[in-house]
Design a protein around this motif. Structure first.
Motif, PDB file in Angstrom:
ATOM      1  N   GLU A 114       0.831  -1.209   0.000  1.00 42.79           N
ATOM      2  CA  GLU A 114       0.000   0.000   0.000  1.00 42.79           C
ATOM      3  C   GLU A 114       0.862   1.254   0.000  1.00 42.79           C
ATOM      4  OE1 GLU A 114      -0.351  -2.519   2.118  1.00 42.79           O
ATOM      5  OE2 GLU A 114      -2.195  -3.426   1.346  1.00 42.79           O
ATOM      6  N   GLU A 115       1.921   1.253   0.815  1.00 40.96           N
ATOM      7  CA  GLU A 115       2.799   2.424   0.881  1.00 40.96           C
ATOM      8  C   GLU A 115       3.478   2.678  -0.458  1.00 40.96           C
ATOM      9  OE1 GLU A 115       3.998   2.093   5.631  1.00 40.96           O
ATOM     10  OE2 GLU A 115       5.272   1.201   4.069  1.00 40.96           O
ATOM     11  N   PHE A 116       3.903   1.604  -1.127  1.00 41.20           N
ATOM     12  CA  PHE A 116       4.538   1.782  -2.429  1.00 41.20           C
ATOM     13  C   PHE A 116       3.532   2.307  -3.452  1.00 41.20           C
ATOM     14  CE2 PHE A 116       5.578   0.169  -6.697  1.00 41.20           C
ATOM     15  CZ  PHE A 116       6.758   0.873  -6.900  1.00 41.20           C
ATOM     16  N   GLY A 117       2.323   1.752  -3.453  1.00 42.64           N
ATOM     17  CA  GLY A 117       1.303   2.209  -4.399  1.00 42.64           C
ATOM     18  C   GLY A 117       0.997   3.680  -4.227  1.00 42.64           C
ATOM     19  N   TYR A 118       0.837   4.114  -2.983  1.00 39.79           N
ATOM     20  CA  TYR A 118       0.515   5.518  -2.742  1.00 39.79           C
ATOM     21  C   TYR A 118       1.723   6.431  -2.930  1.00 39.79           C
ATOM     22  CZ  TYR A 118      -4.320   4.808  -1.418  1.00 39.79           C
ATOM     23  OH  TYR A 118      -5.662   4.534  -1.471  1.00 39.79           O
ATOM     24  N   PHE A 119       2.938   5.886  -2.767  1.00 34.50           N
ATOM     25  CA  PHE A 119       4.134   6.655  -3.112  1.00 34.50           C
ATOM     26  C   PHE A 119       4.150   6.959  -4.608  1.00 34.50           C
ATOM     27  CE2 PHE A 119       8.389   5.857  -5.042  1.00 34.50           C
ATOM     28  CZ  PHE A 119       8.919   7.125  -4.845  1.00 34.50           C
ATOM     29  N   VAL A 120       3.841   5.969  -5.431  1.00 32.45           N
ATOM     30  CA  VAL A 120       3.798   6.188  -6.885  1.00 32.45           C
ATOM     31  C   VAL A 120       2.720   7.211  -7.223  1.00 32.45           C
ATOM     32  CG1 VAL A 120       3.268   5.108  -9.109  1.00 32.45           C
ATOM     33  CG2 VAL A 120       4.755   3.934  -7.467  1.00 32.45           C
ATOM     34  N   LEU A 121       1.577   7.127  -6.537  1.00 32.99           N
ATOM     35  CA  LEU A 121       0.486   8.063  -6.806  1.00 32.99           C
ATOM     36  C   LEU A 121       0.902   9.495  -6.492  1.00 32.99           C
ATOM     37  CD1 LEU A 121      -3.251   7.489  -6.103  1.00 32.99           C
ATOM     38  CD2 LEU A 121      -2.216   9.638  -5.433  1.00 32.99           C
TER      39      LEU A 121
END
Length: 408
Positions: A238-245
Motif C-alpha cells: 500500500e505504501e509503495f502504491g501511494y508513493f507512486v500516486l
C-alpha cells in the motif's frame, strides 16, 4: 476593512483560480489580517468545521511548517479544500499518502524513499541523461512550429524524469500523464473522467509493478523500495502504491506548472529571458518556483490550543499555509512582485515551508527546470506566445492547461 473587502470570499474557490491567483487579496491580508478566518459552506466542501484560518505571512507559514509538535497533516489531510463532499472514507484513505502522514510513521516512510530515490548522488546521476532528453524534447517541439507548451515541453521532462527515478517504461508516460490530469482536474470541466477511477487505475499499475519486483528483483529503485530484506527498509504494497500516486502528481503536476509559469514570466519580462540566455544563472530555478508557487496552499490541523500572530487557534481547527502569499511577503523579499532570476538570497516556500514535509524531490525539480530552459535557450531562443494561458480550475493548485506558443 478586510472583512468588508473579502466578505464571502473563499480563497480555495476553483472558480477563483481558473481566473487568477488572488495576489492583491493576499497582500491585503498580510497588511491587515495575517491570520484570517476563511468561512466554508459544509454543503460545498468535505469538511464540516465551518472553515479554516488563512496564514498569509512568510513567518507564520514557516513557523507551522517547521514545528515539531502541535500540528497534524494526517488529521484532515494536507489538501485545504475539496469541491463537493467526497466522504470521510476517501479522506481517511489519503493518510496512506506521504503528504498526509505524521511522525513517526512519516519519518520511517520518508527515510526509505529518500535513501531509495532522492539521495544527492542518485539525482546527480540523472543529469546527463535528462539534459539530452531536454534537448530532444525541445527539438521535437521546434519541428512542429507551434503548439501547446504545457504538453509539448513542460510536462515531458518531468514525466521522463519519473520514468528514470521509479522505472516507469517510457511508453507508459502518456497514460500516467492522463491519470494525473484526471486526479488533479476533477473540478475542471475540460477533463473528463472520474478522479477516483484514475487513482485506482494508477494504484493498480503501481501494485503490479511492486509485486513483479518482489517476485523477480531487478536491482532497480523499485526493487530497493519493496524488497523486505532491503538494507534501508521497505515499503508495504500500500505504501509503495501511494508513493507512486503522490510522485505522479507532485513530481509531474508541480514541476510542469512551474516550467509553464516560468515560460510565461519570461514572455512578460523579456529582459529576464535575455539575461537567462546570456548567463544561465543557477538562481533562476528558485525564482521561477517562487514566482509560480505551483501549490498555492496546504493545510495543517491544530492538535492543541495555540496562538499564531496574536490569534487564538483552537485544537481541531485547520490552518491554510498559503505559500503563494508567503512568497510575495514584503517583509522577506525586496520587490516581491518583480520577477528577478538573479534573486539571491531567495528563501521562498515554493517547496514547502521547511520541516518534515519539505519537498523530497526539490533538487530534482530544480534540475529539470534549469535543464529545460537551457535547452529552450539553446534551440528555441525566439519562442513566443500566440495566446494567453488557459488556467486550471482547482482550488489549491496554480495550474495551466494550455499555453499556445510559436517555437521558432
Amino acid at each position: 476593512m478586510t472583512d468588508t473587502v473579502l466578505d464571502g470570499m473563499d480563497l480555495t474557490s476553483p472558480d477563483l483560480y481558473a481566473e487568477r491567483v488572488p495576489l492583491e487579496e493576499f497582500a491585503l491580508l498580510r497588511r491587515t489580517a495575517p491570520v484570517w478566518w476563511n468561512a466554508q459552506n459544509p454543503q460545498d466542501h468535505s469538511f464540516d468545521d465551518g472553515g479554516f484560518w488563512v496564514l498569509s505571512r512568510h513567518a507564520d507559514v514557516k513557523a507551522v511548517s517547521c514545528a515539531r509538535e502541535g500540528w497534524s497533516a494526517a488529521e484532515n489531510g494536507s489538501i485545504v479544500a475539496f469541491e463537493g463532499n467526497i466522504g470521510k472514507e476517501a479522506i481517511d484513505l489519503q493518510r496512506l499518502l506521504l503528504l498526509n502522514m505524521d511522525p513517526p510513521h512519516h519519518t520511517e516512510v520518508r527515510g526509505v524513499i529518500s535513501k531509495g530515490c532522492f539521495t544527492p548522488r542518485a539525482i546527480a546521476t540523472l543529469e546527463d541523461g535528462l539534459r539530452e532528453r531536454a534537448h530532444r524534447i525541445v527539438s521535437e517541439a521546434l519541428a512542429k512550429g507551434q503548439g501547446n507548451f504545457v504538453v509539448d515541453m513542460a510536462s515531458e521532462l518531468p514525466l521522463q524524469a519519473l520514468s528514470d527515478v521509479v522505472g516507469f517504461p517510457v511508453e507508459d508516460r502518456a497514460k500516467i500523464f492522463d491519470w494525473s490530469n484526471q486526479m488533479i482536474g476533477s473540478t475542471d470541466p475540460d477533463f473528463v473522467g472520474d478522479p477516483q477511477v484514475s487513482a485506482a487505475e494508477l494504484l493498480t499499475y503501481a501494485y503490479a509493478m511492486g509485486e513483479e519486483r518482489r517476485a523477480c528483483p531487478m536491482g532497480d529503485v523499485v526493487t530497493r523500495l519493496v524488497q523486505a530484506d532491503s538494507p534501508d527498509g521497505a515499503l508495504s504494497p500500500e505504501e509503495f502504491g501511494y508513493f507512486v500516486l503522490i510522485l505522479t502528481v507532485a513530481g509531474n503536476e508541480t514541476t510542469r506548472n512551474a516550467i509553464t509559469h516560468g515560460m510565461q514570466a519570461f514572455f512578460d519580462h523579456p529582459e529576464q529571458w535575455e539575461h537567462f540566455k546570456a548567463e544561465r544563472p543557477a538562481t533562476a530555478a528558485d525564482e521561477i518556483v517562487r514566482w509560480a508557487t505551483p501549490v498555492v496552499a496546504f493545510q495543517r490541523t491544530a492538535t492543541q490550543d495555540t496562538e499564531i500572530g496574536g490569534q487564538a487557534i483552537a485544537k481541531g481547527q485547520r490552518v491554510g499555509l498559503f505559500y503563494a502569499s508567503a512568497n510575495r511577503d514584503e517583509a522577506v523579499f525586496t520587490g516581491p512582485d518583480r520577477f528577478d532570476i538573479g534573486r539571491d538570497p531567495n528563501p521562498h516556500v515554493g517547496f514547502g515551508g521547511g520541516g518534515a514535509h519539505f519537498c523530497i524531490g526539490a533538487n530534482l525539480a530544480r534540475m529539470e527546470i534549469n535543464l529545460i530552459f537551457e535547452a529552450i535557450a539553446d534551440l528555441a531562443p525566439d519562442i513566443s506566445p500566440v495566446g494567453p494561458p488557459d488556467r486550471l480550475r482547482v482550488g489549491w493548485l496554480n495550474g495551466v492547461k494550455d499555453l499556445p506558443v510559436r517555437y521558432a
